[in-house]
Design a protein around this motif. Structure first.
Motif, mmCIF file in Angstrom:
data_model
loop_
_atom_site.group_PDB
_atom_site.id
_atom_site.type_symbol
_atom_site.label_atom_id
_atom_site.label_comp_id
_atom_site.label_asym_id
_atom_site.label_seq_id
_atom_site.Cartn_x
_atom_site.Cartn_y
_atom_site.Cartn_z
ATOM 1 N N LEU A 297 4.795 1.137 -7.065
ATOM 2 C CA LEU A 297 3.715 0.213 -7.395
ATOM 3 C C LEU A 297 2.442 0.982 -7.728
ATOM 4 O O LEU A 297 1.718 0.645 -8.666
ATOM 5 N N LYS A 298 2.219 2.036 -6.940
ATOM 6 C CA LYS A 298 1.019 2.841 -7.172
ATOM 7 C C LYS A 298 1.047 3.429 -8.592
ATOM 8 O O LYS A 298 0.087 3.296 -9.353
ATOM 9 N N ALA A 299 2.187 4.030 -8.935
ATOM 10 C CA ALA A 299 2.336 4.586 -10.285
ATOM 11 C C ALA A 299 2.197 3.488 -11.325
ATOM 12 O O ALA A 299 1.561 3.661 -12.370
ATOM 13 N N GLY B 141 0.802 -1.225 0.000
ATOM 14 C CA GLY B 141 0.000 0.000 0.000
ATOM 15 C C GLY B 141 0.831 1.270 0.000
ATOM 16 O O GLY B 141 0.396 2.312 -0.490
ATOM 17 N N ASP B 142 2.050 1.204 0.529
ATOM 18 C CA ASP B 142 2.847 2.425 0.663
ATOM 19 C C ASP B 142 3.914 2.554 -0.410
ATOM 20 O O ASP B 142 4.812 3.381 -0.300
ATOM 21 N N ASP B 143 3.824 1.718 -1.426
ATOM 22 C CA ASP B 143 4.891 1.721 -2.428
ATOM 23 C C ASP B 143 4.537 2.684 -3.560
ATOM 24 O O ASP B 143 3.659 2.402 -4.361
ATOM 25 N N PRO B 144 5.201 3.842 -3.637
ATOM 26 C CA PRO B 144 4.855 4.825 -4.669
ATOM 27 C C PRO B 144 5.091 4.272 -6.075
ATOM 28 O O PRO B 144 4.345 4.571 -7.009
ATOM 29 N N THR C 154 7.714 -2.735 -12.309
ATOM 30 C CA THR C 154 7.856 -2.598 -10.859
ATOM 31 C C THR C 154 8.346 -3.907 -10.251
ATOM 32 O O THR C 154 9.262 -3.928 -9.415
ATOM 33 N N ILE D 2 0.498 0.691 -11.149
ATOM 34 C CA ILE D 2 -0.894 0.265 -11.324
ATOM 35 C C ILE D 2 -1.668 1.293 -12.145
ATOM 36 O O ILE D 2 -2.354 0.945 -13.114
ATOM 37 N N VAL D 3 -1.530 2.570 -11.761
ATOM 38 C CA VAL D 3 -2.276 3.621 -12.464
ATOM 39 C C VAL D 3 -1.901 3.636 -13.950
ATOM 40 O O VAL D 3 -2.769 3.592 -14.835
#
Lengths: 294, 282, 354
Positions: free
Chosen positions: A67-69, A62-65, A251, A71-72
């Motif tokens: 991974l977030k990028a 949840g806190d992995d920037p 990632t 996914i988006v």
């Protein structure tokens, strides 16, 4: 009946190698991956240190920037690229189909990009996008437009990658949809003509509804492949600039291999595999329900 | 047919417009290939200057193929070995398994389990598998060996081949085998003399596709190879990571790497279409 | 209500001409069958009338107006396809409403017309089903409903009964015929089944090799076939033929074949070689007799209501049918005496009726 005549040797013997590969190289590694995802793994003095950390790796997702990028960007790429590919593929398929035999050469040539290694596609486009000498900027120069940094600009990089993906995979959608278009019952479209349908009405009211399942399946097929995109991104941008073109596969690669963090990398992999399976299952359910109620 | 005849007389302009649109699509499709092929015959300086006219040189191909420091011939050989061996393995294993699953009275769920595996396996990003295999092969000290990559590619393409071959098996009438049994054929004779010949187009279609996919595969090859065992895609990716990118050599290497695809397209187009669509339509 | 005129319709695929100038004038409300074997061009002709294919030359006039260059939708025709060609994604009702929606009818009119068609064809119980859930006969009715609901000027039928089993075919034959009479819509019906053509049509076009062999009422084809092709094509079992000679003297006209001499009436036949035809059902059989063809029975088939014999006459096989039981068996020697009032003569070169 057949097996009785053949005896058990051929029956078991012929399936055995596939089972071995299935267990040893598909089930075992994935099970190992799940196992690793609960571990913190590090190297010290050439010896692997494994420590059970429970769900800690999953909590960190949840806190992995990055991974977030990832996914988006992956979702944007999947939706935009796949939609364009299905639309373009359908248009090309209908055009080819209505040209009949005179379109044979086109059909052959369209297939080429599917067969070329993704890495080479990346290499080609990296050259074409090149700020200094790429053909695209050369073309713009002829029109008097200043050069654009296609891959270096954070605003344009993802779009540039998406264009490559569309170029690379539209032929695949085309091929699947061409089979569907050519499989349309000819007499039904003739019946529509006789019943007074214009070309557009025939397409909209008869062909399109009949093509819908094929369009849906093509979309799913393409989305699955687009979701795994790695080769082109690796070569074009390596996820950059910043995280502008970071995608999920990249990632995983970065976390697992480049940062040598197998425990956390495995956790991403496992989470991704299950999410994708879930999304596909839901999509198929929705489609089945839609089919049933129609 | 009749459609063409019909509209030819009525509205030739429509056909002309369609052909124009298709030719534009062909140019967009092939343009990049033509451009990179041209670039492969330029010197780095000519490419950087962006001159339109140039005198072609074979320097890049010489460097890539014959320079002592170039690993490309080795890479090409590695790719041939991995794709060749894994394709052979995939076809033999999938053929036997497909026949067994479809014709030997296995419980229904076993066939379904294999088909579900084939489908789910497609969902997994190859990078995830690469990491899983990397861990596995490291424990048996094979992590950078061609054997590891060959086995990995075999596993990677086995589900697809199984899926395709099962769909082709379904088109073979059961009576054919029964006739052979009545005539007294043993299992291997049956396969060799009856099933394989009848299935040949399907087998070729599957093999062409599997070979191409193995040849093109990048993430797993990246994880499981080193400089000596690198395959062609890995080698090309390496050009980018060098300090000063040799663009024109990269172009030359790319052109050479597309050879199998071109051969497949020219001689096996029918099979490729059959393979690519059979997987999806069924 | 409309007339349909075909004028010198020709069609070529590449260098091959498959229709060699078809002419036909079909009257208002008439039911015309196009009869011929597969490959004779009858389906191509129907598709040209429908506008699904264009002729290479010639004119099609509906109600006197030239429509050759119009699209199917502009011709105001309806067609029942051999495969029915129902829209698989639409229900029965939607299938029948579809042509009306395309013609921009008002909602109320569509509802009324569709309801009427569904009731007329007894489709109410299956109105909400999709085509794949229907039986063959029901699909056939839906195809009919879709054709008639729009009240087009012309109905076209492309072998609509060939996918049904024998019993249903007989039933649908009558249904289609009754519907057409009721509606009075000009109809063209393509078939390879002469029973269908003879029982349903007001007039029949017999086609062979892309040409019209004869265009006439069913009994006309049977009684006065225009040429040898029609003579042998219409009627089952087919007509027998012998090649003989007309001997015309002042007082008597005779047909001579081997030792058979048939005295002819006042028929104006020229002397010389001629083909004579006579139907199997127009023969009297005798054990021993003169004035006929002598032969030996090769096969005998008895269906209870009818006896069919094949008789070998000097190497040629002649068929004989009789509605009475015949007391002959295989191997018996018999004499065939054709009914003098029902002989057909054809020119040996042109094969046209004399």
């Amino acid at each position: 009946m057949t097996s009785v005549q053949l005896g058990w040797m051929p029956k078991y013997g012929s399936l055995f190698p596939a089972v071995v590969f299935f267990l040893a190289l598909a089930v075992l590694p994935v099970a190992n991956l799940i196992f690793l995802s609960f571990m913190d793994i590090s190297w010290s003095g050439g010896v692997v240190q494994r420590e059970f950390v429970g769900l800690e790796n999953y909590a960190a997702l949840g806190d992995d920037p990055l991974l977030k990028a990832g996914i988006v960007n992956t979702l944007i790429l999947v939706v935009v690229a796949t939609s364009c590919q299905v639309l373009l593929g359908l248009a090309l398929a209908i055009a080819c189909s209505s040209l009949g035999h005179s379109s044979r050469l086109y059909r052959t040539l369209f297939i080429l990009p599917i067969l070329i290694p993704g890495i080479i596609i990346g290499a080609i486009w990296r050259l074409m996008y090149n700020f200094q000498f790429g053909i695209i900027n050369q073309g713009l120069d002829l029109l008097g437009i200043p050069a654009v940094d296609w891959l270096g600009s954070p605003h344009l990089a993802l779009a540039s990658v998406i264009v490559v993906d569309i170029w690379h995979w539209t032929p695949f959608s085309f091929l699947l949809l061409l089979a569907a278009v050519e499989g349309l019952p000819k007499d039904v479209s003739e019946a529509a003509k006789v019943d007074g349908a214009t070309a557009w009405q025939e397409f909209r009211r008869v062909s399109l509804p009949l093509l819908w399942p094929a369009i849906f399946m093509t979309f799913i097929f393409r989305a699955v492949i687009a979701f795994k995109v790695f080769d082109e991104v690796f070569l074009l941008t390596s996820g950059g600039p910043g995280t502008a073109t970071e995608v999920i596969s990249f990632t995983i690669y970065q976390r697992f291999f480049l940062q040598d963090n197998p425990g956390y990398g495995s956790a991403i992999s496992v989470a991704v595999i299950f999410s994708v399976a879930l999304i596909i299952a839901i999509a198929l359910q929705l489609q089945n329900r839609r089919e049933a109620t129609r | 047919m009749s459609d063409i005849v019909q509209t030819k007389r009525r509205m030739p302009t429509d056909k002309v417009l369609l052909h124009v649109a298709m030719i534009a699509a062909v140019i967009i499709t092939l343009g990049p290939f033509v451009w990179i092929a041209l670039s492969a015959f330029k010197t780095q300086i000519v490419l950087l200057m962006g001159d339109i006219t140039f005198s072609p040189v074979s320097y890049n191909f010489d460097e890539v193929l014959f320079d002592r420091r170039s690993t490309y011939p080795q890479n090409f050989l590695n790719s041939l070995i991995v794709a060749g061996v894994s394709t052979t393995l995939v076809i033999v294993i999938a053929f036997l398994a497909g026949y067994s699953l479809l014709r030997m009275n296995w419980p229904r769920w076993i066939l379904n389990a294999f088909l579900v595996w084939a489908m789910l396996f497609n969902l997994v990003p190859p990078v995830s598998l690469a990491s899983a295999w990397y861990e596995l092969f490291r424990t048996v000290n094979l992590s950078i060996d061609l054997v590891a990559l060959t086995l990995a590619h075999t596993t990677l393409n086995l589900p697809l081949a199984l899926w395709l071959l099962i769909s082709f098996f379904r088109e073979v009438p059961r009576e054919l085998e029964e006739a052979a049994f009545v005539d007294g054929a043993k299992f291997l004779t049956l396969l060799r003399r009856v099933i394989v010949p009848v299935m040949m187009p399907g087998i070729v279609a599957t093999a062409v596709l599997v070979f191409i996919f193995s040849w093109n595969e990048f993430p797993v090859a990246l994880a499981l190879t080193n400089n000596k065992t690198a395959t062609v895609p890995v080698a090309i990716a390496k050009y980018v990571q060098e300090e000063e990118i040799k663009y024109t050599q990269m172009a030359a290497a790319s052109v050479l790497s597309a050879i199998p695809a071109l051969i497949a397209l020219i001689f096996g187009q029918r099979f490729i279409v059959k393979g690519l669509t059979a997987g999806a339509v069924k | 209500m409309a007339t349909l005129d075909l004028k010198d319709i020709r069609k070529s695929f590449g260098d091959v001409e498959v229709l060699h100038g078809i002419d036909a004038a079909i009257k208002d409300s008439e039911f015309v069958a196009i009869l011929g074997e597969s490959g004779c061009g009858k389906s191509t002709l129907l598709r040209i009338i429908a506008g699904l294919e264009t002729s290479s030359s010639g004119q099609i006039l509906i109600d006197g107006k030239e429509v050759s260059d119009r699209t199917p939708r502009e011709r105001d025709i309806a067609m029942v396809f051999q495969s029915y060609a129902l829209y698989p994604h639409m229900t029965v009702t939607e299938n029948i409403r579809f042509p009306l929606e395309l013609a921009n009818w008002s909602k109320d009119d569509i509802n009324e017309a569709a309801d009427k068609a569904i009731a007329m064809l007894n489709l109410q119980p299956v109105a909400a089903r999709k085509p794949r859930e229907l039986s063959g006969g029901q699909r056939q009715r839906v195809a009919m409903g879709r054709a008639l609901v729009r009240q087009p000027k012309v109905f076209l039928f492309d072998e609509p009964l060939s996918n049904l089993d024998a019993k249903l075919r007989v039933q649908m034959r009558a249904e289609i015929r009754d519907l057409q009479r009721q509606l009075g819509t000009t109809s063209v019906y393509v078939t390879h089944d002469q029973i269908e053509a003879m029982t349903m049509a007001d007039r029949v076009i017999v086609m062979n090799n892309g040409k019209v062999e004869q265009f006439g009422a069913p009994l006309e084809l049977y009684d006065k076939p225009a040429n040898r092709f029609v003579a042998s094509f219409i009627g089952s079992p087919p007509m027998n033929f012998v090649v003989g000679e007309i001997n015309a003297s002042e007082t008597v006209r005779e047909f001579i074949f081997e030792d058979m001499r048939l005295k002819l009436g006042a028929a104006q036949l020229p002397a010389g070689p001629v083909i004579m035809g006579f139907r199997p059902e127009h023969i009297t059989l005798s054990r021993s007799g003169t004035g006929g063809l002598k032969g030996r029975v090769i096969t005998e088939e008895n269906t209870g209501d009818r006896t069919f014999l094949v008789v070998d006459v000097n190497g040629a096989s002649m068929g004989v049918t009789s509605s009475t039981r015949l007391d002959v068996g295989t191997g018996d020697h018999v004499t065939l005496v054709p009914d003098l009032s029902r002989l057909h003569f054809f020119d040996p070169d042109s094969e046209m009726r004399l």
